[in-house]
Design an enzyme around this catalytic site. Structure first.
Site, PDB file in Angstrom:
ATOM      1  N   ASP A 204       0.734  -1.161  -0.106  1.00  0.00           N
ATOM      2  CA  ASP A 204      -0.150  -0.061  -0.105  1.00  0.00           C
ATOM      3  C   ASP A 204       0.815   1.258  -0.139  1.00  0.00           C
ATOM      4  O   ASP A 204       2.126   1.274   0.083  1.00  0.00           O
ATOM      5  CB  ASP A 204      -0.896   0.078   1.289  1.00  0.00           C
ATOM      6  N   ASP A 206       1.368   4.932   2.353  1.00  0.00           N
ATOM      7  CA  ASP A 206       1.078   5.372   3.561  1.00  0.00           C
ATOM      8  C   ASP A 206       1.528   7.040   3.423  1.00  0.00           C
ATOM      9  O   ASP A 206       2.478   7.280   3.200  1.00  0.00           O
ATOM     10  CB  ASP A 206       1.850   4.791   4.612  1.00  0.00           C
ATOM     11  N   ASP A 292      -3.223   4.369   2.629  1.00  0.00           N
ATOM     12  CA  ASP A 292      -3.462   4.954   4.052  1.00  0.00           C
ATOM     13  C   ASP A 292      -3.164   6.651   4.118  1.00  0.00           C
ATOM     14  O   ASP A 292      -2.195   6.993   3.968  1.00  0.00           O
ATOM     15  CB  ASP A 292      -2.704   4.023   5.056  1.00  0.00           C
TER      16      ASP A 292
HETATM   17  P1  8DG Z   1       4.082  -2.562   3.140  1.00  0.00           P
HETATM   18  O1  8DG Z   1       3.016  -1.741   3.086  1.00  0.00           O
HETATM   19  O2  8DG Z   1       5.060  -2.357   1.933  1.00  0.00           O
HETATM   20  O3  8DG Z   1       3.654  -3.913   3.119  1.00  0.00           O
HETATM   21  O4  8DG Z   1       4.959  -2.356   4.844  1.00  0.00           O
HETATM   22  P2  8DG Z   1       4.498  -1.135   5.552  1.00  0.00           P
HETATM   23  O5  8DG Z   1       4.391   0.221   5.143  1.00  0.00           O
HETATM   24  O6  8DG Z   1       5.828  -1.199   6.362  1.00  0.00           O
HETATM   25  O7  8DG Z   1       3.462  -1.763   6.495  1.00  0.00           O
HETATM   26  P3  8DG Z   1       1.779  -0.857   6.715  1.00  0.00           P
HETATM   27  O8  8DG Z   1       1.274  -2.261   6.971  1.00  0.00           O
HETATM   28  O9  8DG Z   1       1.477  -0.044   5.652  1.00  0.00           O
HETATM   29  O10 8DG Z   1       2.243  -0.147   7.879  1.00  0.00           O
HETATM   30  C1  8DG Z   1       3.244   1.025   8.094  1.00  0.00           C
HETATM   31  C2  8DG Z   1       3.255   1.457   9.208  1.00  0.00           C
HETATM   32  O11 8DG Z   1       1.969   1.904   9.978  1.00  0.00           O
HETATM   33  C3  8DG Z   1       3.822   0.278  10.209  1.00  0.00           C
HETATM   34  O12 8DG Z   1       4.951   0.692  10.915  1.00  0.00           O
HETATM   35  C4  8DG Z   1       2.546   0.435  11.378  1.00  0.00           C
HETATM   36  C5  8DG Z   1       1.874   1.489  11.097  1.00  0.00           C
HETATM   37  N1  8DG Z   1       0.632   1.362  11.602  1.00  0.00           N
HETATM   38  C6  8DG Z   1      -0.370   0.916  11.020  1.00  0.00           C
HETATM   39  N2  8DG Z   1      -1.591   0.676  11.973  1.00  0.00           N
HETATM   40  C7  8DG Z   1      -1.193   1.600  12.498  1.00  0.00           C
HETATM   41  C8  8DG Z   1      -2.129   1.947  13.800  1.00  0.00           C
HETATM   42  O13 8DG Z   1      -3.236   1.733  14.010  1.00  0.00           O
HETATM   43  N3  8DG Z   1      -1.413   2.828  14.903  1.00  0.00           N
HETATM   44  C9  8DG Z   1      -0.184   3.222  14.463  1.00  0.00           C
HETATM   45  N4  8DG Z   1       0.472   3.892  15.328  1.00  0.00           N
HETATM   46  N5  8DG Z   1       0.605   2.717  13.559  1.00  0.00           N
HETATM   47  C10 8DG Z   1      -0.047   1.922  12.670  1.00  0.00           C
HETATM   48  O14 8DG Z   1      -0.424   0.054  10.043  1.00  0.00           O
HETATM   49 MN    MN Z   2       2.565   0.452   3.753  1.00  0.00          MN
HETATM   50 MN    MN Z   3      -0.540   0.998   5.360  1.00  0.00          MN
END
Ligand code: 8DG
Ligand code: MN
Ligand code: MN
Length: 368
Positions: A204, A206, A292
């Site tokens: 995804d 972010d 996100d």
């Molecule tokens: P990817 O998308 O490439 O698979 O890897 P990523 O970017 O590391 O994973 P991600 O699932 O998109 O998560 C990104 C960051 O966001 C990760 O460090 C955790 C954080 N995160 C969530 N949900 C929540 C939440 O509810 N609260 C907080 N503080 N952080 C969150 O995914």
């Molecule tokens: Mn991500």
């Molecule tokens: Mn994410």
């Protein structure tokens, strides 16, 4: 014996936030195996076991060269008996029986496919599995009730299980910035998550949104989402509003490690960038991409960036380190010193590391 008297081959700190974990490392054949076992344990809702395998893999990611013999791992933290057994088997025979049989198992494959649907967690996937569901296509003509997220997830299953490239992430960044500037000039967006850690692809994209004038960011998310929606850029969105309560003494601590920012889980409709014309004709001209969005007040921005950059294990260990070693409580909003009974302010990630007594680890080395 002599071997015992030799100094350890490698030294690795205990907590992931105390060490550098680059994206590229030298032990992928071992880490992929351990991470598959971690994933399988998570499917079985055994979080402790899952984290243990994830930690073991993470330690191997920090080693400066590829492991040849099991003896080289002597003295390293987080390598339990089970992980060591798996590593030893792979070093000796090239593969681990447990890993391979897990990989081939009907349950692992079904859980992998079903949790790969956006909106479907382990609990739902497991219930479906016990009711005989094996693949996403089994859901199309079944009686199973799907919520809106799951319907969108099923509809865009293929796109959402295709990696998002850095170029696509940047293209989305341009769109998000346009939306944000249109509804609140001067607002700032920051790419977080895996792409901020230097990944070339991700599941995804972010983003963290803030405005240098505290308070201006309030109520921003619905406006951004509405702008995007009006342009026809959203295939799905779920916005949750800020539930963060301010008290007299400063920000109140959220009850769990979930944070309380205004946020939006969405699926963008991204127009194809630079496909050659024949390729464009074959398939649709857009791709569904998970995005996100999080809005943070400026005063909490440093904590928010740190909290949303990941990796998940790095975050977990930052919080664990803060609590266990420093008697502090860290989340994506604040750092609370339990001994002094006060919040510690910070305006940069560097400052937060320093308040925790940690050497600064740049985002590209947080791939724990
Ligand atoms: P990817 O998308 O490439 O698979 O890897 P990523 O970017 O590391 O994973 P991600 O699932 O998109 O998560 C990104 C960051 O966001 C990760 O460090 C955790 C954080 N995160 C969530 N949900 C929540 C939440 O509810 N609260 C907080 N503080 N952080 C969150 O995914
Ligand atoms: Mn991500
Ligand atoms: Mn994410």
């Amino acid at each position: 014996d002599k071997l015992r008297l030799d100094p350890p081959e490698f030294t690795v700190k205990n907590y992931a936030c105390q060490r550098r974990t680059p994206l590229k490392h030298n032990n992928t054949h071992l880490t992929h195996a351990l991470e598959l076992l971690a994933e399988s344990a998570a499917f079985g809702e055994n979080e402790g076991r899952s984290v243990a395998f994830t930690r073991a893999a993470s330690v191997l990611k920090t080693l400066p060269r590829s492991v040849q013999r099991i003896e080289e791992l002597r003295g390293l933290p987080c390598l339990g008996e089970h992980s060591l057994r798996v590593i030893k088997e792979i070093l000796e025979y090239g593969a681990s029986q447990e890993v391979e049989s897990t990989r081939q198992s009907e349950q692992y494959q079904a859980m992998k496919a079903l949790t790969g649907i956006f909106g479907v967690g382990v609990k739902t996937a497991d219930r479906w599995y016990r009711e005989g569901v094996r693949r996403p296509s089994d859901l199309m003509d079944s009686e199973q009730k799907l919520n809106q997220a799951q319907q969108a997830g099923l509809q865009h299953y293929k796109d959402l299980n295709t990696c998002v490239s850095k170029a696509e992430a940047d293209a989305i960044g341009v769109i998000v910035d346009q939306a944000v500037q249109a509804v609140l000039p001067g607002a700032q967006i920051t790419l977080t998550g895996g792409f901020r850690r230097g990944k070339e692809s991700g599941h995804d994209v972010d983003f963290l949104i803030t405005h240098p004038e505290e308070g201006k960011e309030e109520g921003l998310m619905p406006k951004v989402v509405n702008w995007l929606d009006t342009q026809g850029l959203l295939l799905y969105q779920k916005t949750t509003r800020n539930s963060y309560l301010e008290s007299k003494d400063g920000p109140a601590r959220p009850p769990s490690n979930m944070d309380r920012f205004e946020r939006c889980f969405s699926i963008f409709k991204l127009e194809s960038q630079s496909c050659s014309p024949p390729e464009r004709e074959k398939s649709h001209q857009w791709k569904a991409v998970r995005v996100d969005l999080v809005v943070s007040p400026f005063s909490q921005f440093a904590f928010a960036v740190l909290g949303w950059t990941g990796s998940k294990l790095f975050e977990r260990d930052l919080r664990r380190y803060a609590g266990q070693v420093k008697n502090m409580s860290l989340n994506s909003h604040s750092l609370f010193d339990s001994h002094q009974r006060c919040f510690l302010r910070a305006t940069s990630e560097e400052e937060i590391f320093s308040l925790l007594g940690l050497e600064y680890i740049p985002a590209c080395d947080r791939n724990a």
